[in-house]
Motif scaffolding. Structure first.
Motif, mmCIF file in Angstrom:
data_model
loop_
_atom_site.group_PDB
_atom_site.id
_atom_site.type_symbol
_atom_site.label_atom_id
_atom_site.label_comp_id
_atom_site.label_asym_id
_atom_site.label_seq_id
_atom_site.Cartn_x
_atom_site.Cartn_y
_atom_site.Cartn_z
ATOM 1 N N UNK A 1 -2.862 7.877 -4.497
ATOM 2 C CA UNK A 1 -2.457 6.730 -3.667
ATOM 3 C C UNK A 1 -1.868 7.162 -2.318
ATOM 4 N N UNK A 2 -0.945 8.110 -2.333
ATOM 5 C CA UNK A 2 -0.258 8.500 -1.095
ATOM 6 C C UNK A 2 -1.179 9.123 -0.067
ATOM 7 N N UNK A 3 -2.355 9.561 -0.506
ATOM 8 C CA UNK A 3 -3.276 10.264 0.394
ATOM 9 C C UNK A 3 -4.341 9.335 0.970
ATOM 10 N N UNK A 4 -4.304 8.047 0.582
ATOM 11 C CA UNK A 4 -5.342 7.110 1.015
ATOM 12 C C UNK A 4 -5.024 6.475 2.358
ATOM 13 N N UNK A 5 -6.055 5.955 2.985
ATOM 14 C CA UNK A 5 -5.927 5.174 4.216
ATOM 15 C C UNK A 5 -5.139 3.898 3.892
ATOM 16 N N UNK A 6 -4.337 3.423 4.861
ATOM 17 C CA UNK A 6 -3.467 2.255 4.633
ATOM 18 C C UNK A 6 -4.255 1.039 4.145
ATOM 19 N N UNK B 1 -5.801 -2.868 -0.366
ATOM 20 C CA UNK B 1 -6.721 -3.444 -1.353
ATOM 21 C C UNK B 1 -6.185 -3.212 -2.767
ATOM 22 N N UNK B 2 -5.679 -2.022 -3.038
ATOM 23 C CA UNK B 2 -5.168 -1.744 -4.396
ATOM 24 C C UNK B 2 -3.929 -2.600 -4.684
ATOM 25 N N UNK B 3 -3.081 -2.796 -3.673
ATOM 26 C CA UNK B 3 -1.928 -3.686 -3.877
ATOM 27 C C UNK B 3 -2.435 -5.111 -4.172
ATOM 28 N N UNK B 4 -3.511 -5.523 -3.471
ATOM 29 C CA UNK B 4 -4.078 -6.873 -3.640
ATOM 30 C C UNK B 4 -4.572 -7.071 -5.077
#
Ligand code: FBP
Length: 336
Positions: A215-220, A225-228
């Motif tokens: 997660x920490x390495x992904x584009x904002x 989208x994952x939070x959504x």
């Protein structure tokens, strides 16, 4: 089992009958591939007893320690496919360069690209693994050795793609562009039998599959989208349920049947993504689009990407059209 028993071989012959110009070469190729799958299935099922668990002392082009079963699966695919006169060239996850057809055998009109054993990190823990394959017609002159260019065609040129999942049962799922069909191996008489005709992915995902430890390495926008998908909203059937096996074939197969979205985004750790375009992403994209779903690298269909290298990596998203459209809207900022 009610109704007629349709073996994979019978299904392929019926498929081929739809092409008046067919020569039987494709049917022969699929028979050889099907044989390789049975042999790999047998060894995977008995891995602990056959001494094929654990690692070899080799490191492959991906920088991964080669597992004994990786090596066995690779050798089995090559030995089953190289002498039938159906192929002009092959390429495999386990081999740096293209795999030429030995001069002593005839050069056929097809090209086969494969990941002989997908999900290697799960082999020794008896978790489902798979084989992924992709077939093209050659573009180099007939009767000559195949070339790297034959292996670097865009995914929308595939004539067939599929995978075998070695799980609680062994299943082979394939498409020649006329829908997606699943066959279950009956080990008692060694035949793949049609068990899942014309598979269609459900319209909306109920599952999301991603390795969230990245997660920490992904584009904002990917994070958004994952939070959504994890937010609660009954109207849009959220949160989606989280399921991740870590074998692309197994995660994909479950999501294809139950309705889900698979994600392997690019990250600061793997700026181009982790999964390989020609023998992982392209065949799975062909299957998902044939099943009514959608593939994406975040911006375009995986099938429209022109490969430049054999082991090229790509961000990979596979799921129902509804879910991939939402993801792409987050990635290009249309959704906040
Ligand atoms: P191979 O095992 O063929 O190298 O495949 C790569 C793979 O294992 C996929 O099957 C799976 O989706 C992914 O890597 C898992 O990666 P990670 O462990 O980073 O989540």
């Amino acid at each position: 089992m009610s109704g007629k028993i349709v073996t994979l071989n019978r299904h392929i012959i019926d498929e081929e009958d739809k092409y008046p110009e067919a020569t039987g070469e494709f049917t022969n190729l699929m028979n050889d591939l099907c044989f390789a799958a049975k042999l790999i299935s047998y060894h995977t099922n008995k891995a602990g007893l056959l001494g094929v668990l654990g690692e070899t002392d080799k490191v492959n082009i991906q920088g991964e320690q080669v597992k004994k079963l990786d090596e066995f699966a690779h050798d089995t695919m090559v030995k089953a496919l190289d002498h039938g006169g159906n192929l002009c060239v092959m390429a495999s996850e386990e081999e740096e360069g293209i795999i030429p057809i030995p001069e002593k055998y005839p050069f056929g009109k097809y090209v086969c690209l494969f990941d002989p054993l997908d999900g290697s990190s799960n082999i020794d823990a008896n978790v489902s693994v798979g084989t992924i394959f992709s077939i093209y017609k050659r573009i180099s002159p007939d009767g000559t050795p195949g070339t790297t260019e034959d292996c670097l065609q865009p995914g929308n040129k595939q004539v067939c793609a599929g995978y075998v999942v070695y799980g609680s049962s062994t299943m082979l799922v394939y498409s020649t562009g006329n829908g997606v069909h699943g066959f279950t191996l009956d080990p008692s008489y060694g035949e793949f039998v049609l068990s899942h005709p014309n598979i269609k992915i459900p319209k909306k995902a109920q599952i999301y599959s991603v390795n969230e430890s990245n997660f920490d390495y992904w584009d904002e926008n990917v994070k958004k989208y994952i939070r959504y998908v994890k937010e609660t909203d009954e109207e849009t059937s959220r949160p989606l349920n989280s399921r991740y096996i870590g074998s692309l074939v197994a995660d994909f197969h479950r999501n294809l049947l139950y309705g889900g979205i698979f994600l392997y985004p690019a990250s600061t750790k793997s700026p181009k993504g982790k999964l390989r375009l020609i023998y992982e992403a392209n065949p799975m994209a062909f299957i998902i689009e044939q099943a009514g779903g959608k593939s994406s690298n975040g911006r375009m269909s995986i099938l429209d990407i022109t490969p430049k290298e054999l082991h090229q990596r790509v961000p990979l998203y596979l799921g129902s059209e509804y879910d991939i459209n939402i993801l792409e809207e987050f990635i290009d900022g249309r959704r906040k």
